[in-house]
Structure formats: C-alpha cells, structure tokens
Motif scaffolding. Sequence first.
Motif, short mmCIF file in Angstrom:
data_model
loop_
_atom_site.label_atom_id
_atom_site.label_comp_id
_atom_site.label_asym_id
_atom_site.label_seq_id
_atom_site.Cartn_x
_atom_site.Cartn_y
_atom_site.Cartn_z
N PRO A 124 0.85 -1.21 0.00
CA PRO A 124 0.00 0.00 0.00
C PRO A 124 0.88 1.25 0.00
O PRO A 124 2.00 1.24 0.53
CB PRO A 124 -0.79 -0.11 1.31
N GLY A 125 0.38 2.33 -0.59
CA GLY A 125 1.16 3.55 -0.76
C GLY A 125 1.78 4.09 0.51
O GLY A 125 2.96 4.46 0.52
N ALA A 126 1.02 4.16 1.59
CA ALA A 126 1.56 4.71 2.84
C ALA A 126 2.68 3.83 3.38
O ALA A 126 3.71 4.33 3.85
CB ALA A 126 0.45 4.85 3.88
N ARG A 127 2.52 2.52 3.31
CA ARG A 127 3.56 1.60 3.79
C ARG A 127 4.80 1.73 2.92
O ARG A 127 5.93 1.77 3.39
CB ARG A 127 3.03 0.17 3.79
N ARG A 128 4.62 1.78 1.58
CA ARG A 128 5.74 1.93 0.66
C ARG A 128 6.54 3.18 0.97
O ARG A 128 7.76 3.18 1.04
CB ARG A 128 5.26 1.98 -0.79
N SER A 129 5.83 4.28 1.16
CA SER A 129 6.50 5.55 1.45
C SER A 129 7.29 5.46 2.75
O SER A 129 8.46 5.88 2.80
CB SER A 129 5.45 6.66 1.53
N ALA A 130 6.71 4.91 3.78
CA ALA A 130 7.39 4.80 5.08
C ALA A 130 8.61 3.88 4.99
O ALA A 130 9.68 4.20 5.51
CB ALA A 130 6.42 4.30 6.14
N VAL A 131 8.46 2.74 4.33
CA VAL A 131 9.57 1.79 4.21
C VAL A 131 10.69 2.38 3.37
O VAL A 131 11.87 2.26 3.71
CB VAL A 131 9.08 0.44 3.62
#
Length: 151
Positions: A124-131
């Motif tokens: 998911p976009g938010a997880r990708r950005s954080a990782v």
Amino acid sequence: MQDGLFPSPLIHRAPGQILARGVCRHLSEMNFAALEEYVPERGRRVDVMALGPKGELWVIECKSSRADFMADAKWQGYLDWADRFFWAVDADFPIDILPEETGLIIADGYGAEIIRMAPETRLPGARRSAVTRKFARDAARRLQGWRDPQV
C-alpha cells in the motif's frame, strides 16, 4: 587477486552472509540498492532488503541449509514489508522444500541468478512511502558510520 597476500573477503563470513554478498552483487547489476541484515521494524531482521529503480521493494532471505530453513518460523511476517519475497540458496540446497509461491535465487559469494521470479504483491502507498524513507535514512546512516565511526 587471490594470491595469499590478500585474504579472501569471504574467509570470515557465515554461509548466509556469503549468499547475501552474491545476491547483493546480482541486485546491483539490476540497478537495485541493497542492504544486508536490515531491520524494517523492531524485532524483525531480513537478510537482504533491496530498493529497485522504480521504487520496488524486495526482501531476500538467505538459507544455507535445510535446518536453517526449517528453523525460520517468521519469514511470512516479512511479506508485509516487500513487493516480492525471495529465498536465496546455494546450488546444493534441496529447493523442493521451499514454498512455490515465493521467489528463488541461486547464489554463491560472487554472484546469483533469479531462478523463479517472486509473485508481486504491491505494498500500500503509505507503507511503501514509510519503508522507502526508512531504507534511505538507514542506508545514509550506515554510510556515515563507515566514513566517521565516531558519529
């Protein structure tokens, strides 16, 4: 040059670290940036995490033996941190014990080859950005620590 004057860079590495070295070399040829022994969150440590040229995130777990694989009860928890998940093993590993729904890399200390591409499950976009942000910051900190160990 390996002539006795310069010891092998693999001499003091564990078998899984030797596999990780070959995997990271191969990923570099694919234009991925890779970190060994990466901690995506407290309590989890993956053998290799890689960030691709299009922002893709891969996790690679290096297994040096059947016993090493059988003892790994937490690998499915790594699926939440990557778009693709791979096992990296040497040419003598009994690959029939590895789950077919995961990727497969055959490696040694000098290189690797993807034998079976892992299926893609986009983060998911938010997880990708954080990782991705954490990966970048941790990579920069490792470089800074190497250049200036007093930091």
